[in-house]
Design a protein around this motif. Structure first.
Motif, PDB file in Angstrom:
ATOM      1  N   GLN A  93       0.729  -1.354   0.183  1.00  0.00           N
ATOM      2  CA  GLN A  93       0.022   0.173  -0.072  1.00  0.00           C
ATOM      3  C   GLN A  93       0.953   1.153  -0.106  1.00  0.00           C
ATOM      4  O   GLN A  93       1.968   1.312   0.642  1.00  0.00           O
ATOM      5  N   ASP A  94       0.253   2.492  -0.537  1.00  0.00           N
ATOM      6  CA  ASP A  94       0.838   3.629  -0.531  1.00  0.00           C
ATOM      7  C   ASP A  94       1.106   4.136   0.991  1.00  0.00           C
ATOM      8  O   ASP A  94      -0.012   3.753   1.906  1.00  0.00           O
ATOM      9  N   ASN A  96       0.328   6.725   2.412  1.00  0.00           N
ATOM     10  CA  ASN A  96      -0.844   7.748   2.791  1.00  0.00           C
ATOM     11  C   ASN A  96      -2.083   6.809   3.168  1.00  0.00           C
ATOM     12  O   ASN A  96      -2.887   7.469   3.658  1.00  0.00           O
TER      13      ASN A  96
END
Length: 140
Positions: A93-94, A96
């Motif tokens: 995942q990113d 953010n």
């Protein structure tokens, strides 16, 4: 686990229910009646998060949670089918997004057509819901 519709309960709901100082405590108390009207699903990661040191040190709350978890209306859901994919999702995942491994498992459970879930009790709407505490639509 296809069958009657059930409510998936997130650990944040239980943490708020058992902690009088939690910002969502009063809302959790009002929503607690859902646990009496609808069979619930508790994936094992929710048990791990809920039965933390704080809860374990409060015998009355631990007994109350144990009664909910051991109720014939509660299905304890093995998460082994969702672990690998959830772990891969979290690792990829990113930065953010910040989805926890437990939340990734819950998203995979919600998306599983073989698990009958019609609602979720959570205060973590950022990861799951359009509106706090209840929803039928997941944003996973």
């Amino acid at each position: 686990m296809v069958g009657p519709e059930r409510v998936l309960v997130d650990s944040g709901f239980f943490i708020a229910l058992f902690n009088e100082r939690d910002q969502h405590h009063e809302s959790a108390r009002r929503l607690e009646k859902w646990l009496d009207f609808m069979p619930i699903v508790l994936p094992w990661p929710i048990l791990y998060e809920t039965v933390n040191t704080r809860l374990a040190r409060r015998p009355a709350n631990l007994a109350r949670f144990g009664a909910i978890a051991r109720s014939p209306e509660t299905a304890l859901l093995d998460d082994s089918l969702y672990r690998e994919e959830s772990f891969a999702t979290v690792l990829a995942q990113d930065a953010n997004v910040g989805l926890s491994l437990v939340d990734a498992v819950l998203c995979n459970i919600i998306e599983d057509a073989n698990v009958a879930i019609s609602a979720m009790l959570t205060f973590n709407e950022r990861d799951f819901l359009a509106a706090p505490a209840t929803s039928i639509t997941s944003s996973c």
